[in-house]
Write a protein that holds these residues in place. Sequence first.
Motif, PDB file in Angstrom:
ATOM      1  N   THR A   1      12.284   6.156  -8.880  1.00 38.07           N
ATOM      2  CA  THR A   1      11.241   6.928  -9.567  1.00 38.07           C
ATOM      3  C   THR A   1      11.798   8.263 -10.060  1.00 38.07           C
ATOM      4  O   THR A   1      11.501   8.708 -11.168  1.00 38.07           O
ATOM      5  CB  THR A   1      10.041   7.143  -8.614  1.00 38.07           C
ATOM      6  OG1 THR A   1       9.632   5.866  -8.094  1.00 38.07           O
ATOM      7  CG2 THR A   1       8.861   7.779  -9.318  1.00 38.07           C
ATOM      8  N   LEU A   2      12.638   8.889  -9.242  1.00 36.02           N
ATOM      9  CA  LEU A   2      13.274  10.152  -9.645  1.00 36.02           C
ATOM     10  C   LEU A   2      14.270   9.908 -10.780  1.00 36.02           C
ATOM     11  O   LEU A   2      14.391  10.708 -11.710  1.00 36.02           O
ATOM     12  CB  LEU A   2      13.986  10.801  -8.443  1.00 36.02           C
ATOM     13  CG  LEU A   2      13.058  11.321  -7.329  1.00 36.02           C
ATOM     14  CD1 LEU A   2      13.832  11.568  -6.041  1.00 36.02           C
ATOM     15  CD2 LEU A   2      12.348  12.602  -7.764  1.00 36.02           C
TER      16      LEU A   2
ATOM     17  N   ILE B   1       0.838  -1.204   0.000  1.00 38.39           N
ATOM     18  CA  ILE B   1       0.000   0.000   0.000  1.00 38.39           C
ATOM     19  C   ILE B   1       0.873   1.254   0.000  1.00 38.39           C
ATOM     20  O   ILE B   1       0.742   2.126  -0.850  1.00 38.39           O
ATOM     21  CB  ILE B   1      -0.927   0.008   1.247  1.00 38.39           C
ATOM     22  CG1 ILE B   1      -1.819  -1.229   1.218  1.00 38.39           C
ATOM     23  CG2 ILE B   1      -1.766   1.272   1.280  1.00 38.39           C
ATOM     24  CD1 ILE B   1      -2.576  -1.488   2.485  1.00 38.39           C
ATOM     25  N   ASN B   2       1.791   1.323   0.973  1.00 31.41           N
ATOM     26  CA  ASN B   2       2.586   2.538   1.111  1.00 31.41           C
ATOM     27  C   ASN B   2       3.550   2.749  -0.051  1.00 31.41           C
ATOM     28  O   ASN B   2       3.816   3.877  -0.453  1.00 31.41           O
ATOM     29  CB  ASN B   2       3.340   2.526   2.444  1.00 31.41           C
ATOM     30  CG  ASN B   2       2.381   2.746   3.617  1.00 31.41           C
ATOM     31  OD1 ASN B   2       1.204   2.993   3.409  1.00 31.41           O
ATOM     32  ND2 ASN B   2       2.874   2.659   4.823  1.00 31.41           N
ATOM     33  N   ALA B   3       4.043   1.647  -0.611  1.00 25.36           N
ATOM     34  CA  ALA B   3       4.954   1.751  -1.754  1.00 25.36           C
ATOM     35  C   ALA B   3       4.259   2.454  -2.919  1.00 25.36           C
ATOM     36  O   ALA B   3       4.838   3.333  -3.563  1.00 25.36           O
ATOM     37  CB  ALA B   3       5.421   0.355  -2.173  1.00 25.36           C
ATOM     38  N   GLY B   4       3.016   2.072  -3.162  1.00 29.95           N
ATOM     39  CA  GLY B   4       2.252   2.684  -4.255  1.00 29.95           C
ATOM     40  C   GLY B   4       1.976   4.156  -4.002  1.00 29.95           C
ATOM     41  O   GLY B   4       2.070   4.992  -4.913  1.00 29.95           O
ATOM     42  N   ILE B   5       1.660   4.482  -2.748  1.00 27.02           N
ATOM     43  CA  ILE B   5       1.384   5.877  -2.382  1.00 27.02           C
ATOM     44  C   ILE B   5       2.643   6.739  -2.604  1.00 27.02           C
ATOM     45  O   ILE B   5       2.587   7.794  -3.227  1.00 27.02           O
ATOM     46  CB  ILE B   5       0.917   5.973  -0.908  1.00 27.02           C
ATOM     47  CG1 ILE B   5      -0.461   5.319  -0.753  1.00 27.02           C
ATOM     48  CG2 ILE B   5       0.874   7.427  -0.433  1.00 27.02           C
ATOM     49  CD1 ILE B   5      -0.940   5.169   0.688  1.00 27.02           C
ATOM     50  N   VAL B   6       3.765   6.246  -2.111  1.00 23.90           N
ATOM     51  CA  VAL B   6       5.023   7.014  -2.231  1.00 23.90           C
ATOM     52  C   VAL B   6       5.401   7.199  -3.701  1.00 23.90           C
ATOM     53  O   VAL B   6       5.754   8.295  -4.137  1.00 23.90           O
ATOM     54  CB  VAL B   6       6.166   6.332  -1.446  1.00 23.90           C
ATOM     55  CG1 VAL B   6       7.518   6.964  -1.768  1.00 23.90           C
ATOM     56  CG2 VAL B   6       5.897   6.434   0.061  1.00 23.90           C
ATOM     57  N   LYS B   7       5.286   6.124  -4.476  1.00 26.19           N
ATOM     58  CA  LYS B   7       5.658   6.214  -5.893  1.00 26.19           C
ATOM     59  C   LYS B   7       4.837   7.294  -6.599  1.00 26.19           C
ATOM     60  O   LYS B   7       5.373   8.115  -7.354  1.00 26.19           O
ATOM     61  CB  LYS B   7       5.474   4.850  -6.567  1.00 26.19           C
ATOM     62  CG  LYS B   7       6.068   4.782  -7.961  1.00 26.19           C
ATOM     63  CD  LYS B   7       5.953   3.381  -8.552  1.00 26.19           C
ATOM     64  CE  LYS B   7       6.534   3.338  -9.945  1.00 26.19           C
ATOM     65  NZ  LYS B   7       6.335   2.032 -10.588  1.00 26.19           N
ATOM     66  N   GLY B   8       3.529   7.309  -6.324  1.00 23.06           N
ATOM     67  CA  GLY B   8       2.651   8.312  -6.949  1.00 23.06           C
ATOM     68  C   GLY B   8       3.021   9.734  -6.569  1.00 23.06           C
ATOM     69  O   GLY B   8       3.054  10.634  -7.416  1.00 23.06           O
TER      70      GLY B   8
ATOM     71  N   THR C   1      12.818  -3.238  -7.092  1.00 19.93           N
ATOM     72  CA  THR C   1      11.976  -4.070  -7.969  1.00 19.93           C
ATOM     73  C   THR C   1      10.580  -3.472  -8.108  1.00 19.93           C
ATOM     74  O   THR C   1      10.036  -3.373  -9.207  1.00 19.93           O
ATOM     75  CB  THR C   1      11.864  -5.511  -7.409  1.00 19.93           C
ATOM     76  OG1 THR C   1      13.182  -6.015  -7.221  1.00 19.93           O
ATOM     77  CG2 THR C   1      11.118  -6.417  -8.358  1.00 19.93           C
ATOM     78  N   PHE C   2      10.013  -3.034  -6.983  1.00 20.09           N
ATOM     79  CA  PHE C   2       8.670  -2.429  -7.023  1.00 20.09           C
ATOM     80  C   PHE C   2       8.657  -1.213  -7.946  1.00 20.09           C
ATOM     81  O   PHE C   2       7.759  -1.044  -8.768  1.00 20.09           O
ATOM     82  CB  PHE C   2       8.202  -2.015  -5.621  1.00 20.09           C
ATOM     83  CG  PHE C   2       6.834  -1.381  -5.609  1.00 20.09           C
ATOM     84  CD1 PHE C   2       5.700  -2.169  -5.451  1.00 20.09           C
ATOM     85  CD2 PHE C   2       6.686  -0.021  -5.778  1.00 20.09           C
ATOM     86  CE1 PHE C   2       4.433  -1.593  -5.470  1.00 20.09           C
ATOM     87  CE2 PHE C   2       5.418   0.566  -5.797  1.00 20.09           C
ATOM     88  CZ  PHE C   2       4.291  -0.221  -5.634  1.00 20.09           C
ATOM     89  N   ALA C   3       9.678  -0.367  -7.797  1.00 28.87           N
ATOM     90  CA  ALA C   3       9.718   0.881  -8.578  1.00 28.87           C
ATOM     91  C   ALA C   3       9.878   0.594 -10.068  1.00 28.87           C
ATOM     92  O   ALA C   3       9.377   1.341 -10.905  1.00 28.87           O
ATOM     93  CB  ALA C   3      10.861   1.764  -8.089  1.00 28.87           C
ATOM     94  N   GLN C   4      10.574  -0.471 -10.382  1.00 28.37           N
ATOM     95  CA  GLN C   4      10.845  -0.763 -11.797  1.00 28.37           C
ATOM     96  C   GLN C   4       9.771  -1.607 -12.461  1.00 28.37           C
ATOM     97  O   GLN C   4       9.797  -1.811 -13.672  1.00 28.37           O
ATOM     98  CB  GLN C   4      12.212  -1.465 -11.927  1.00 28.37           C
ATOM     99  CG  GLN C   4      13.371  -0.534 -11.582  1.00 28.37           C
ATOM    100  CD  GLN C   4      14.710  -1.247 -11.557  1.00 28.37           C
ATOM    101  OE1 GLN C   4      14.760  -2.470 -11.604  1.00 28.37           O
ATOM    102  NE2 GLN C   4      15.776  -0.496 -11.473  1.00 28.37           N
ATOM    103  N   THR C   5       8.828  -2.127 -11.674  1.00 32.83           N
ATOM    104  CA  THR C   5       7.761  -2.952 -12.239  1.00 32.83           C
ATOM    105  C   THR C   5       6.592  -2.066 -12.655  1.00 32.83           C
ATOM    106  O   THR C   5       6.096  -1.286 -11.836  1.00 32.83           O
ATOM    107  CB  THR C   5       7.263  -3.975 -11.191  1.00 32.83           C
ATOM    108  OG1 THR C   5       8.401  -4.644 -10.655  1.00 32.83           O
ATOM    109  CG2 THR C   5       6.329  -4.985 -11.819  1.00 32.83           C
TER     110      THR C   5
END
Length: 331
Positions: free
Chosen positions: A133-134, A95-102, A323-327
């Motif tokens: 992401t940056l 959940i938090n990974a998606g929030i931060v990425k956005g 991995t999360f950021a690159q998927t």
Amino acid sequence: MGIKAVVAGAAGGIGQPLSLLLKTSTLITELSLYDVVNTPGVAADLSHISSPAKVTGYLPKDDGAKAAFKNADLIVIPAGIPRKPGMTRDDLFKINAGIVKGLIEAIAEVAPKAYILIISNPVNSTVPIAAETLKAAGVFDAKRLFGVTTLDIVRAETFVAEIAGKASPQELTVPVIGGHSGETIVPLFSQVEPKVEIPEDKYDALVKRVQFGGDEVVAAKDGAGSATLSMAYAGYRFAEKVLKALNGETGIIEPSYVYLPGVPGGEEIAKETGVDFFSVPIQLGKYGVEKALNPLANITDKEKELLKVAIEGLKGNISKGVTFAQTPAQK
């Protein structure tokens, strides 16, 4: 020179007290609050406080995130859901990974030069997500991205002072390195200034308490939340140090979780630890991280053991974030 500070996740358990503390800072001229609910109300409430910062609250509608972040100098991100009893940091992750990425995607677009302070757990993974992401947006500057580990230091100061019988914990400097959860947290009691003696029979329990202090709060709140007030204080303390450094104050040193290969002095620590993200004492300057200071030269055998365990844990946390950021997002 005006400073615009933003809190992303400003209506939450950490966000509200953090916004309150930032509103009291005389170094901030504009305080922008963003969250998915309630931010106009929080902003209205804070705007009655007689300090210089002008407060505005934004919601997601009408591209509120971008409006909130635009031209920000400093962005603190406590956004996300808190850990509930029985929840692992892993449950939080998705959940938090998606929030931060956005949020970082929005920042990359409208405030690429901002100093970004990440509080959202799990920090060991959310900071690598932010970095990736940056990077993908072509605006990554490692000197401006910080994982806030100050709560570990604040706890260490408090608990060491109790054991050492010191009346004012803030006079102690207790370096805490590694990551920001459980066994990845490595307090260096051998390097406390001014020196303190930790009795042998209390050492292990003290290490554990610094590492798992969050669990004490989760248990005491009995299902009603996690560490929000102490975290808000820690976030404010670190933000204020960054702001003072931006303002030209020199000699400010505080540990933070950073991308080592991208900061001066970080390369050798990355080689020594085998990880790219790691919390070490950082010298702050006008452009963020001036220098990462290597704390590993004089650590004790006990600390070396703790470090080994921490690095193992960190490796997994970091690669998970990368991995999360690159998927690509699942539609």
